[in-house]
Design a protein around this motif. Structure first.
Motif, PDB file in Angstrom:
ATOM      1  N   TRP A  13       0.828  -1.210   0.000  1.00 45.32           N
ATOM      2  CA  TRP A  13       0.000   0.000   0.000  1.00 45.32           C
ATOM      3  C   TRP A  13       0.863   1.262   0.000  1.00 45.32           C
ATOM      4  CZ3 TRP A  13      -4.944   0.597  -1.060  1.00 45.32           C
ATOM      5  CH2 TRP A  13      -5.787  -0.506  -0.971  1.00 45.32           C
ATOM      6  N   THR A  14       1.908   1.280   0.804  1.00 33.34           N
ATOM      7  CA  THR A  14       2.767   2.470   0.874  1.00 33.34           C
ATOM      8  C   THR A  14       3.500   2.700  -0.439  1.00 33.34           C
ATOM      9  OG1 THR A  14       3.058   2.087   3.243  1.00 33.34           O
ATOM     10  CG2 THR A  14       4.607   3.583   2.177  1.00 33.34           C
ATOM     11  N   ALA A  19       4.092   5.793  -5.434  1.00 27.93           N
ATOM     12  CA  ALA A  19       4.249   5.750  -6.885  1.00 27.93           C
ATOM     13  C   ALA A  19       3.081   6.435  -7.588  1.00 27.93           C
ATOM     14  CB  ALA A  19       4.379   4.301  -7.353  1.00 27.93           C
ATOM     15  N   PHE A  20       1.862   6.261  -7.072  1.00 28.11           N
ATOM     16  CA  PHE A  20       0.700   6.908  -7.675  1.00 28.11           C
ATOM     17  C   PHE A  20       0.807   8.432  -7.582  1.00 28.11           C
ATOM     18  CE2 PHE A  20      -3.644   8.635  -7.285  1.00 28.11           C
ATOM     19  CZ  PHE A  20      -4.115   8.295  -8.537  1.00 28.11           C
ATOM     20  N   ILE A  47      11.052   6.158  -6.158  1.00 32.40           N
ATOM     21  CA  ILE A  47      11.161   6.136  -4.696  1.00 32.40           C
ATOM     22  C   ILE A  47      10.063   5.249  -4.105  1.00 32.40           C
ATOM     23  CG2 ILE A  47      10.866   7.555  -2.618  1.00 32.40           C
ATOM     24  CD1 ILE A  47      12.379   9.774  -4.124  1.00 32.40           C
ATOM     25  N   GLY A  48       8.874   5.286  -4.695  1.00 33.32           N
ATOM     26  CA  GLY A  48       7.789   4.423  -4.231  1.00 33.32           C
ATOM     27  C   GLY A  48       8.166   2.955  -4.326  1.00 33.32           C
ATOM     28  N   GLY A  49       8.800   2.580  -5.419  1.00 34.84           N
ATOM     29  CA  GLY A  49       9.249   1.198  -5.562  1.00 34.84           C
ATOM     30  C   GLY A  49      10.308   0.823  -4.543  1.00 34.84           C
ATOM     31  N   VAL A  54      11.982  -1.861   0.485  1.00 32.90           N
ATOM     32  CA  VAL A  54      12.624  -1.777   1.799  1.00 32.90           C
ATOM     33  C   VAL A  54      11.650  -2.209   2.899  1.00 32.90           C
ATOM     34  CG1 VAL A  54      13.566  -0.167   3.506  1.00 32.90           C
ATOM     35  CG2 VAL A  54      14.332  -0.058   1.137  1.00 32.90           C
ATOM     36  N   MET A  55      10.409  -1.742   2.813  1.00 28.77           N
ATOM     37  CA  MET A  55       9.423  -2.138   3.821  1.00 28.77           C
ATOM     38  C   MET A  55       9.169  -3.644   3.775  1.00 28.77           C
ATOM     39  SD  MET A  55       6.670   0.978   3.781  1.00 28.77           S
ATOM     40  CE  MET A  55       5.641   0.240   5.046  1.00 28.77           C
ATOM     41  N   SER A  56       9.158  -4.218   2.589  1.00 28.17           N
ATOM     42  CA  SER A  56       8.984  -5.662   2.462  1.00 28.17           C
ATOM     43  C   SER A  56      10.173  -6.397   3.082  1.00 28.17           C
ATOM     44  CB  SER A  56       8.827  -6.037   0.997  1.00 28.17           C
ATOM     45  OG  SER A  56       8.625  -7.412   0.858  1.00 28.17           O
ATOM     46  N   ALA A  57      11.371  -5.883   2.865  1.00 27.29           N
ATOM     47  CA  ALA A  57      12.564  -6.485   3.456  1.00 27.29           C
ATOM     48  C   ALA A  57      12.560  -6.369   4.975  1.00 27.29           C
ATOM     49  CB  ALA A  57      13.817  -5.828   2.882  1.00 27.29           C
ATOM     50  N   MET A  58      11.888  -5.348   5.497  1.00 28.39           N
ATOM     51  CA  MET A  58      11.785  -5.163   6.946  1.00 28.39           C
ATOM     52  C   MET A  58      10.716  -6.070   7.565  1.00 28.39           C
ATOM     53  SD  MET A  58      12.112  -0.998   7.111  1.00 28.39           S
ATOM     54  CE  MET A  58      11.266  -0.950   8.661  1.00 28.39           C
TER      55      MET A  58
END
Length: 85
Positions: A13-14, A19-20, A47-49, A54-58
């Motif tokens: 979502w973030t 990106a949107f 930056i959105g990607g 990064v959030m997924s890796a966290m």
């Protein structure tokens, strides 16, 4: 995909929201014929990607084995339905 919660994570979502926003900025500046603003919006899209990754890796993304778990649960529910028939 809807049944497997594909993309229903804070990371997804973030990343997509950022990106949107970048896409909208780029579109607006493209209409206004302002190349610098367009490219700034494209940077925001990138930056959105990166933020989503990064959030997924966290640990805020979907676990790697989530699809397999969903497929196993789906097979079990189908077996239960066919056993009732």
């Amino acid at each position: 995909m809807a049944g497997s919660s594909h993309g229903h994570t804070p990371a997804a979502w973030t990343g997509v929201t950022i990106a949107f926003i970048g896409f909208c900025v780029s579109g607006a500046f493209m209409v206004m014929a302002q190349p610098v603003g367009f490219w700034a919006g494209m940077v925001v899209v990138a930056i959105g990607g990166v933020v989503g990754w990064v959030m997924s890796a966290m640990g805020l993304g979907q676990p790697k084995d989530a699809h397999k778990d969903f497929q196993d649960a789906l097979a079990e529910s189908r077996a239960a339905v066919s056993a009732k028939s």
